[in-house]
Write an enzyme that holds these catalytic residues in place. Structure first.
Site, PDB file in Angstrom:
ATOM      1  CD  GLU A 337     -33.583  61.237 -47.128  1.00  0.00           C
ATOM      2  OE1 GLU A 337     -32.574  61.848 -47.482  1.00  0.00           O
ATOM      3  OE2 GLU A 337     -33.929  61.130 -45.927  1.00  0.00           O
ATOM      4  CB  CYS A 338     -36.102  55.188 -46.173  1.00  0.00           C
ATOM      5  SG  CYS A 338     -35.972  53.526 -45.449  1.00  0.00           S
ATOM      6  CB  ALA A 339     -40.905  55.791 -45.163  1.00  0.00           C
TER       7      ALA A 339
END
Length: 849
Positions: A337-339
């Site tokens: 997720e994201c990072a």
């Protein structure tokens, strides 16, 4: 159920509610209460401070992500886990009634306060108003009859008289004022491109929290807050429980590697609780430090954080990059997720990372912050085709390309109607996606089916990392010295032939002219240059932008001279603005007619280089490492009429006591003290700047502390006669208008206080570096500034370049040899990455020896 609770809200963002909410949590906890903390909205960072303040997991309450029906159960769960709390403090989001745009306040603080029937205490910044504050409180109190404003805390009061005026007007409404914070009382976390810096990245956070708790207990009526919380009505609800697998009892537990550390601080507490309930064992690993995935890893969860900030340290951990890439490409179920998505990309801002997702990422000028609805375009690791979830995005990076051929989601809402996002991959050709990489954050308590599907994939996967748990980990840099050097992580930066990277000197090289910037490279983590910031702080950058319009006029440094004189309490005729300290060295060399000049080494080579260019050949007094490079005044010849010394000294970091330097003053002698790093010393306690500058010339630089190496801003302070002689050697307008503006801006009390706070942070980070070096069996010199000198052995610096780290070579400083390196103090994450690689290099050196 009985659940004392209170919501800390605000009239708008930036009013101080985080400072107040965290302060109240910390103060109540230190007073003996068991406090549960929660945050309205999706934010990950504030709950980290809540956890630090209360010693309990920080929670989120977000009707959009979790659904209205789960807010009360999640509130009750947070109050009961890991043990019953006395009361819950809920920090709001934005202004009290501000929620998702176009929804009349959905997911706002008021929405959550209504769902939980919680009383509200409002924080209001009163710095620019007095009686109008009462009108604001009246509006907040009456706007929605279902929201009960039970008290007000006034923030940023300018004076007692000001606070009293506001208090009277508010209390006339029948609303109690529970506390008043003066304008300079706030203890807040530093910010960057996505808001506050996470608590896990701030080693000084615990100490700052102690100060905040003390201030809060003194300035806010804690008993009144407890009374308000205790008056909240009972709730008809049961605590939330995570879902479980139907045949969980027959399944052996399987390990899921969960990214943590300073680069991966974003994940909801309920995520790990959900994993455990699904028969999975979350094991946290640090992508910056650990050199392999945890033994027995059968699944990977890479949550949110700031890999773009720590890309240097992450990219140099080649062994882990290779292990993660191998695991992902072999089909180990992986959620990113994201990072986590950024970490799996080929590179972030040019720093090579895992490379399992065919994309590159870079910082972008625009922030993406939005709630969205997402649907699965086809069967993925987390959802069946057509499944719909609610999530949020919060990032300032972009990937190229923006998504894969098989997207993880299609986004709807906020100008994202139907657009594909993320990657759903099957790199091992299993027939089903095993990688789900996306910018979208979801909350698994709101969508338990996501965690359930991931758990089923992990339990069904034949893959399990069979790694000796004692071999790769670098939790302790001491243990790392016994590790084997294996794996290279193909996307990590390669060694370069940048100037300064070789071990032997170029025969034609003048070592006195060497500078640390020759040793840096865009693909290396820079620990060679001692500039504290990568860019000036926003307020200073804004000032520079504002003054660009003045560049048509010739520079006028009179304002800068006045500001610098006021800052040091000296006369204006004793101050000379210069184009950095380097220009001051040149002016000194042109001015002097010294018969016996002396330069004390090791120190900056620039003073001696400038003297030699002017035809002046000084004697050297070389201090001894065996004495910790301390200065013995008797070693300086009595008849030396020019003595140049650094304080604190570059590259040793040694701070000579003022009394020792004062003993060098003589009639007929000019004592020149290079204080380029004195603003890294708390209180600048050993500076020689004083109203009596006879026989003393102090040189200062503003470039190190304020991130201005490219602007060149410095100054000299001495007697009027010496300063006048320097000025006669200075070309017209050598100090630019922008440099003069910087001198004025950084001389204000607020700027001096900011620099002082930076010295405390530097002290903490330096202590972290020194402790790590000592744990490796090294003996760093006792530095008191923003760099550390240590002997590591010949050839180690070159090996560190091959592993992605630029350290400052020591053999360009008189008195030091190639076994010495100078290491700039950086944040602990960067330092830990360097220590990880240094441990391996030293181990290899020992094996060869």
């Amino acid at each position: 159920m009985r659940l004392p609770r209170v919501v800390i809200a605000a009239a708008a963002s930036g009013q101080g509610k985080t400072t107040v909410a965290v302060g109240v949590m910390a103060a109540l906890t230190r007073a003996g209460h068991v406090v549960a903390g929660a945050k309205v909205g999706p934010d990950f960072i504030d709950p980290g401070y809540h956890e630090l303040a209360t010693g309990r997991p920080g929670r989120n309450l977000d009707p959009w992500l979790q659904g209205e029906s789960r807010i009360l159960p999640l509130l009750a769960h947070g109050a009961a886990t890991p043990d019953p709390a006395d009361l819950t403090v809920v920090e709001g989001v934005m202004g009290l009634f501000d929620g998702r745009l176009g929804t009349d306040g959905w997911a706002s603080t008021a929405h959550v306060a209504t769902l939980t029937r919680s009383p509200v205490v409002v924080v209001i910044d009163i710095s620019s108003a007095s009686r109008t504050v009462a009108a604001t409180v009246h509006g907040l109190r009456t706007f929605d009859p279902d929201v009960r404003v039970a008290g007000v805390i006034l923030n940023k009061a300018g004076s007692t008289r000001h606070a009293d005026e506001v208090r009277r007007s508010v209390e006339q409404l029948g609303v109690p004022v529970l506390g008043v914070l003066p304008r300079d009382a706030g203890v807040s976390a530093p910010s960057r491109h996505l808001g506050l810096v996470p608590a896990a990245e701030r080693p000084e956070a615990a100490a700052a929290l102690d100060r905040l708790a003390e201030q809060t207990a003194e300035l806010i009526d804690l008993d009144a807050i407890v009374e308000i919380a205790s008056a909240a009505p009972d709730l008809d609800t049961l605590p939330w429980s995570p879902v479980t697998l139907p045949d969980r009892a027959r399944m052996p537990s399987r390990r899921v590697a969960v990214a943590g550390g300073r680069a991966f601080t974003f994940r909801y507490a309920e995520t790990e609780e959900q994993l455990r309930a699904l028969g999975l064992e979350p094991v946290v690993f640090d992508p910056a430090l650990d050199t392999a995935l945890p033994a027995g890893t059968a699944g990977i969860y890479l949550g949110g954080g700031f890999p773009e900030v720590h890309a240097g340290a992450l990219s140099t951990n080649r062994r882990l990059l290779a292990d993660v890439r191998d695991a992902v490409l072999s089909g180990v179920p992986t959620v990113a997720e994201c990072a986590g998505l950024l970490y799996l990309c080929e590179a972030v801002d040019g720093h090579g990372l895992v490379g399992a997702v065919p994309a590159r990422a870079a910082m972008h000028p625009r922030l993406t912050l939005r709630y969205v609805t997402a649907t699965a375009p086809e069967d993925t690791l987390l959802a069946p085709a057509g499944a719909e979830v609610r999530g949020h995005e919060f990032h300032r990076t972009r990937t190229t390309p923006g998504h894969g051929e098989r997207a993880a989601w299609r986004l709807h809402g906020s100008a994202a109607d139907g657009s594909p996002e993320g990657w759903s991959l099957d790199p091992a050709g299993t027939g089903s996606p095993t990688v789900h990489a996306s910018y979208l954050h979801t909350h698994w308590a709101g969508h338990p089916e996501l965690g359930l599907r991931f758990a089923e994939a992990v339990h069904a996967s034949p893959h399990e990392r069979s790694v000796d748990p004692g071999a790769p980990g670098v939790r302790s840099v001491v243990d790392a010295r016994s590790t084997n050097e294996s794996g290279t992580g193909g996307n990590a930066p390669a060694a370069t032939n940048h100037p300064g990277s070789g071990n032997a000197h170029d025969p034609g090289e003048d070592l006195l002219e060497h500078h640390g910037d020759l040793e840096t490279d865009p693909h290396l983590v820079d620990l060679a240059v001692n500039v504290r910031l990568a860019a000036p702080p926003p307020w200073l950058a804004n000032r520079l932008r504002e003054h660009i319009g003045d560049l048509a006029a010739y520079p006028d440094v009179r304002g800068a001279t006045r500001a610098l004189a006021r800052r040091h309490g000296v006369g204006e005729d004793t101050v000379l603005p210069t184009s950095g300290a380097a220009e001051a060295f040149v002016l000194l060399a042109r001015m002097t007619d010294a018969r016996r000049p002396v330069v004390v080494h090791p120190q900056f080579t620039e003073p001696e280089a400038a003297l030699r260019r002017a035809g002046v050949v000084p004697e050297r007094v070389v201090l001894d490492a065996a004495d910790g490079f301390r200065l013995e005044p008797g070693r300086v010849p009595d008849d030396a009429d020019l003595v140049v010394i650094g304080n604190p000294t570059n590259p040793t970091g040694v701070l000579h006591p003022r009394s020792v330097l004062e003993s060098l003053r003589r009639p007929g002698r000019l004592l020149v003290v290079d204080e380029a790093f004195m603003d890294t010393i708390t209180g600048e306690r050993d500076s020689l700047i004083s109203p009596d500058m006879d026989g003393v010339l102090v040189l200062r630089s503003l470039t190190k502390t304020w991130g201005l190496a490219g602007l060149r801003a410095g100054y000299a302070v001495g007697s009027p006669a010496v300063v006048g002689a320097l000025a006669r050697q200075q070309p017209h307008w050598s100090v630019s208008s922008l440099a003069a503006s910087v001198m004025e801006a950084t001389s204000t009390p607020a700027a001096v206080a900011e620099a002082e706070a930076a010295t405390r942070e530097t002290d903490l980070w330096r202590n972290h570096l020194v402790a790590g070096l000592r744990a490796l069996g090294l003996s760093p010199i006792a530095s008191q500034t923003s760099f550390v000198l240590v002997t590591v052995g010949a050839g180690v610096r070159e090996r560190m370049r091959e592993r992605g780290y630029a350290l400052r070579r020591g053999d360009t400083f008189p008195g030091l040899g190639p076994e010495w390196v100078r290491i700039a103090v950086r944040d602990p994450q960067t330092i830990d990455g360097m220590l990880r690689e240094l441990a391996t290099v030293l181990t290899t050196q020992e094996r060869i020896a």
